[in-house]
Scaffold this motif. Structure first.
Motif, PDB file in Angstrom:
ATOM      1  N   LYS A 408       0.865  -1.188   0.000  1.00 15.82           N
ATOM      2  CA  LYS A 408       0.000   0.000   0.000  1.00 15.82           C
ATOM      3  C   LYS A 408       0.896   1.230   0.000  1.00 15.82           C
ATOM      4  N   LEU A 409       0.634   2.167  -0.914  1.00 10.64           N
ATOM      5  CA  LEU A 409       1.428   3.391  -1.016  1.00 10.64           C
ATOM      6  C   LEU A 409       0.697   4.560  -0.361  1.00 10.64           C
ATOM      7  N   PHE A 410       1.488   5.457   0.202  1.00  6.78           N
ATOM      8  CA  PHE A 410       0.971   6.730   0.728  1.00  6.78           C
ATOM      9  C   PHE A 410       1.942   7.814   0.298  1.00  6.78           C
ATOM     10  N   HIS A 411       1.426   8.831  -0.338  1.00  4.02           N
ATOM     11  CA  HIS A 411       2.292   9.898  -0.848  1.00  4.02           C
ATOM     12  C   HIS A 411       1.431  11.110  -1.179  1.00  4.02           C
ATOM     13  N   PRO A 412       2.050  12.297  -1.347  1.00  3.97           N
ATOM     14  CA  PRO A 412       1.259  13.463  -1.747  1.00  3.97           C
ATOM     15  C   PRO A 412       0.651  13.235  -3.133  1.00  3.97           C
ATOM     16  N   LYS A 413      -0.517  13.815  -3.346  1.00  4.20           N
ATOM     17  CA  LYS A 413      -1.147  13.746  -4.683  1.00  4.20           C
ATOM     18  C   LYS A 413      -0.586  14.839  -5.594  1.00  4.20           C
ATOM     19  N   VAL A 414      -0.240  15.993  -4.975  1.00  7.49           N
ATOM     20  CA  VAL A 414       0.261  17.127  -5.761  1.00  7.49           C
ATOM     21  C   VAL A 414       1.309  17.867  -4.941  1.00  7.49           C
ATOM     22  N   VAL A 415       2.385  18.312  -5.623  1.00  9.31           N
ATOM     23  CA  VAL A 415       3.443  19.086  -4.953  1.00  9.31           C
ATOM     24  C   VAL A 415       3.815  20.285  -5.818  1.00  9.31           C
ATOM     25  N   ASN A 416       4.408  21.256  -5.170  1.00 10.45           N
ATOM     26  CA  ASN A 416       4.868  22.472  -5.851  1.00 10.45           C
ATOM     27  C   ASN A 416       6.101  22.123  -6.683  1.00 10.45           C
ATOM     28  N   GLN A 417       6.011  22.377  -7.968  1.00  2.00           N
ATOM     29  CA  GLN A 417       7.101  22.018  -8.873  1.00  2.00           C
ATOM     30  C   GLN A 417       8.372  22.802  -8.584  1.00  2.00           C
ATOM     31  N   ARG A 419       9.442  23.946  -5.509  1.00  2.71           N
ATOM     32  CA  ARG A 419       9.992  23.815  -4.149  1.00  2.71           C
ATOM     33  C   ARG A 419      10.053  22.343  -3.739  1.00  2.71           C
ATOM     34  N   GLY A 420      10.951  22.027  -2.846  1.00  3.97           N
ATOM     35  CA  GLY A 420      11.000  20.675  -2.276  1.00  3.97           C
ATOM     36  C   GLY A 420       9.919  20.519  -1.216  1.00  3.97           C
ATOM     37  N   THR A 421       9.712  19.297  -0.758  1.00  5.50           N
ATOM     38  CA  THR A 421       8.742  19.030   0.309  1.00  5.50           C
ATOM     39  C   THR A 421       9.315  18.014   1.284  1.00  5.50           C
ATOM     40  N   ALA A 422       8.958  18.194   2.550  1.00  7.54           N
ATOM     41  CA  ALA A 422       9.387  17.230   3.576  1.00  7.54           C
ATOM     42  C   ALA A 422       8.481  16.006   3.610  1.00  7.54           C
ATOM     43  N   ALA A 423       7.409  16.047   2.805  1.00  7.33           N
ATOM     44  CA  ALA A 423       6.535  14.865   2.725  1.00  7.33           C
ATOM     45  C   ALA A 423       7.318  13.692   2.130  1.00  7.33           C
ATOM     46  N   GLY A 424       6.856  12.492   2.406  1.00  4.65           N
ATOM     47  CA  GLY A 424       7.551  11.309   1.904  1.00  4.65           C
ATOM     48  C   GLY A 424       6.653  10.410   1.086  1.00  4.65           C
ATOM     49  N   ILE A 425       7.269   9.476   0.418  1.00  2.00           N
ATOM     50  CA  ILE A 425       6.566   8.390  -0.273  1.00  2.00           C
ATOM     51  C   ILE A 425       6.733   7.152   0.605  1.00  2.00           C
ATOM     52  N   PHE A 426       5.634   6.602   1.090  1.00  2.00           N
ATOM     53  CA  PHE A 426       5.674   5.469   2.016  1.00  2.00           C
ATOM     54  C   PHE A 426       5.132   4.219   1.335  1.00  2.00           C
ATOM     55  N   ALA A 427       5.769   3.097   1.617  1.00  4.86           N
ATOM     56  CA  ALA A 427       5.332   1.801   1.092  1.00  4.86           C
ATOM     57  C   ALA A 427       5.153   0.837   2.261  1.00  4.86           C
ATOM     58  N   ASN A 428       3.921   0.387   2.477  1.00  6.72           N
ATOM     59  CA  ASN A 428       3.636  -0.631   3.483  1.00  6.72           C
ATOM     60  C   ASN A 428       3.573  -1.973   2.750  1.00  6.72           C
ATOM     61  N   PHE A 429       4.647  -2.761   2.896  1.00  2.32           N
ATOM     62  CA  PHE A 429       4.777  -4.069   2.232  1.00  2.32           C
ATOM     63  C   PHE A 429       4.310  -5.119   3.239  1.00  2.32           C
ATOM     64  N   LYS A 495      12.770  16.517  -6.102  1.00  2.00           N
ATOM     65  CA  LYS A 495      12.535  17.948  -6.354  1.00  2.00           C
ATOM     66  C   LYS A 495      12.590  18.236  -7.849  1.00  2.00           C
ATOM     67  N   GLY A 496      11.794  19.237  -8.251  1.00  2.00           N
ATOM     68  CA  GLY A 496      11.962  19.865  -9.560  1.00  2.00           C
ATOM     69  C   GLY A 496      11.663  19.014 -10.777  1.00  2.00           C
ATOM     70  N   LEU A 497      10.812  18.008 -10.644  1.00  3.83           N
ATOM     71  CA  LEU A 497      10.432  17.260 -11.854  1.00  3.83           C
ATOM     72  C   LEU A 497       9.554  18.159 -12.734  1.00  3.83           C
ATOM     73  N   PRO A 498       9.505  17.901 -14.032  1.00  5.85           N
ATOM     74  CA  PRO A 498       8.673  18.741 -14.917  1.00  5.85           C
ATOM     75  C   PRO A 498       7.222  18.772 -14.442  1.00  5.85           C
ATOM     76  N   TYR A 524       3.068  17.322 -10.344  1.00  4.86           N
ATOM     77  CA  TYR A 524       3.880  18.511 -10.048  1.00  4.86           C
ATOM     78  C   TYR A 524       3.203  19.708 -10.727  1.00  4.86           C
ATOM     79  N   GLU A 525       2.977  20.764  -9.938  1.00  2.00           N
ATOM     80  CA  GLU A 525       2.301  21.950 -10.482  1.00  2.00           C
ATOM     81  C   GLU A 525       3.072  23.207 -10.140  1.00  2.00           C
ATOM     82  N   LEU A 526       3.003  24.174 -11.028  1.00  2.04           N
ATOM     83  CA  LEU A 526       3.518  25.510 -10.717  1.00  2.04           C
ATOM     84  C   LEU A 526       2.519  26.191  -9.791  1.00  2.04           C
ATOM     85  N   PRO A 527       3.011  26.995  -8.832  1.00  2.47           N
ATOM     86  CA  PRO A 527       2.078  27.660  -7.916  1.00  2.47           C
ATOM     87  C   PRO A 527       1.186  28.638  -8.668  1.00  2.47           C
TER      88      PRO A 527
END
Length: 528
Positions: A408-417, A419-429, A495-498, A524-527
């Motif tokens: 099961k994955l948990f991660h942000p749905k949208v991030v600022n293109q 800026r970086g984020t302290a959020a993580g991508i989590f995998a519950n195996f 960070k900084g993906l298109p 990834y979205e521009l603000p």
């Protein structure tokens, strides 16, 4: 440890109640035989079967060349045959294997929930029918952790949410439930048996701490109602090249203070394991099944001396596995030399996820069954134990999901293109442990190793916050507070993906060398 035997305590009980019975030890004798006509009785021309183990719950003897055995019995014994490979025992109309004879001349003592009715005089011959059956060394067993219904409604959840999914399943040798078959109300044992009968497999059961007679005055009497419904609480059987030992590992009342229970074994149970294994070749896979995990990290959960004697008995068997439940979490426990295990390769205990999940909590699904996700984020489900000769693999199947759903994955749905984020991508195996290899990639990026973390599964925490912030009552029952997950990994959000949508891919390799994948999407979205 209580130094009085079960027989001695029952003797005292019946003497105090004025029961005029002779409690002298007797010798039981009988035959293990080929039941050629299937009538369950040894007819004159039906041959005995040599070298089959039979037990009284402590002693284990092998039948002679004529298929005959002799065993001592007191006035509270269950005699049982240890099914050999290549044979089957009869099952009754409820799919319960019939491999035992209960000898309780005066029956069980008076308890809140009924025990065994008086069985009367010991028969002159206690015989056990077997019929030849083709058994492959490659087979699969279906494993249920904690059905644990407290009400008939919850029996319905178990039937609809689990049993209905596996009803009529093909190519499975047998089923095994790992205790807490019900939740304290032992009158529910019969509805549970009727529910699990619908799977259509011979079904074995073991006793959990919620299947006990709580008004029992001694541990050896806490299984009286269980015995009436299921037979012995400690027994063994063979299938293919595997030898299964099923055990009650709950000491009740707790010998330390007489209150509650403690994980462990009576001396007589450990003697049974030792006597049983004397008849078992060293190259067999030994599968032990019990309710409370061996819990090497705290004496309060399991009596260390009992675990140590068990490990000493197993020291010459290189192929072993333990199955447990009880925690309503899913874990892979490994016991090494520091824990008293006496081999180089650690002993593996699969602490199975449960069919009741988090005790039937959570929101109500489309089938009308509570979601039941467990406190470590593992969805409720069941397991398949796959055995090939003396090796094994285990598959966990999430109820109501495709068999491929293992992460099961948990991660942000949208991030600022920008800026970086302290959020993580989590995998519950779900079947993972800290030695599992888990990696991820985002979009066209490179595969990177994920970091193992022991913390609450954020996906589970999010569901809990929905309950805690709801402004109206939600249907169902609030789930339990989260526990740290022992199969969780984290990766950084790049960070900084298109700008646009990117696929997250996660792959995880289990202890058996099998790789599973799961995908998600992040934008990834521009603000604005």
């Amino acid at each position: 440890m209580n130094r009085f035997s079960k027989t001695a305590r029952l003797t005292a009980f019946f003497l105090l109640t004025g029961a005029a019975l002779s409690f002298a030890q007797q010798t039981a004798t009988g035959f293990v035989f080929h039941d050629a006509n299937g009538n369950g009785k040894k007819d004159r021309k039906e041959a005995g079967i040599a070298n089959v183990s039979v037990s009284n719950g402590v002693d284990v003897v092998a039948t002679d060349a004529r298929g005959r055995y002799q065993l001592p019995v007191g006035n509270d014994n269950i005699l049982f045959v240890i099914k050999p490979s290549g044979y089957k025992v009869p099952v009754n109309e409820l799919q319960q294997p019939q491999y035992y004879y209960i000898h309780k001349p005066a029956g069980s003592p008076a308890l809140k929930y009924k025990g065994v009715a008086p069985t009367g005089k010991l028969p002159s011959s206690v015989d056990f029918p077997l019929t030849p059956s083709e058994e492959s060394g490659n087979f699969t067993a279906l494993v249920f952790g904690d059905p644990q219904p407290y009400t008939l409604d919850e029996i319905g959840y178990f039937s609809e949410g689990i049993v209905a999914e596996v009803r009529g399943i093909a190519n499975i040798a047998f089923g095994l439930s790992l205790g807490d078959l019900v939740g304290d109300n032992l009158d529910l044992h019969n509805p549970y048996i009727k529910a699990v009968k619908e799977v259509g497999l011979p079904w074995y059961n073991l006793m959990g701490n919620h299947d006990m007679n709580y008004d029992a005055v001694a541990d050896s009497l806490s299984d009286e109602s269980f015995e009436a419904s299921f037979g012995p609480a400690n027994y063994a059987y063979n299938y293919g090249n595997a030898h299964f030992i099923v055990l009650d590992d709950i000491l009740y009342p707790d010998p330390r203070d007489g209150k509650g229970y403690w994980g462990g074994f009576r001396k007589s149970q450990l003697d049974f394991i030792e006597n049983d294994l004397k008849q078992v070749p060293k190259d067999k896979l030994i599968v032990l099944a019990f309710h409370i995990p061996l819990m090497h990290h705290e004496e309060n959960a399991f009596r260390n001396a009992d675990r140590q004697r068990l490990f000493d008995i197993l020291k010459d068997y290189p192929h072993t596995l333990s199955l447990s439940a009880h925690t309503h979490l899913q874990r892979q426990n490994f016991y090494g030399k520091a824990d008293g295990w006496r081999q180089e390769k650690p002993h593996h205990e699969y602490n199975a996820g449960t069919t009741s999940g988090d005790w039937y909590s959570g929101g109500i699904t489309g089938k009308g069954v509570p979601d039941g996700t467990m406190r470590d984020g593992t969805p409720r489900g069941y397991a398949f134990l796959n055995i090939s000769n003396n090796q094994y693999t285990i598959d966990y199947k999430v109820a109501g999901a495709p068999k491929e759903y293992q992460i099961k994955l948990f991660h942000p749905k949208v991030v600022n293109q920008q800026r970086g984020t302290a959020a993580g991508i989590f995998a519950n195996f779900f079947m993972g442990d800290k030695s599992s290899k888990v990696a991820y990639k985002v979009g066209n990026g490179n595969w990177k190793k994920m970091t193992y973390v022991e913390e609450a599964d954020p996906a589970y925490a999010l569901e809990l916050f929905k309950w805690d912030t709801a402004e109206e009552l939600l249907p169902g029952r609030r789930p339990s507070n989260p526990e740290n997950c022992t199969h969780l990994w984290r990766g950084a959000v790049p960070k900084g993906l298109p700008a646009g949508e990117h696929v997250i891919e996660v792959r995880a390799t289990d202890m058996f060398g099998r790789t599973f994948t799961q995908t998600g999407k992040i934008r990834y979205e521009l603000p604005k």
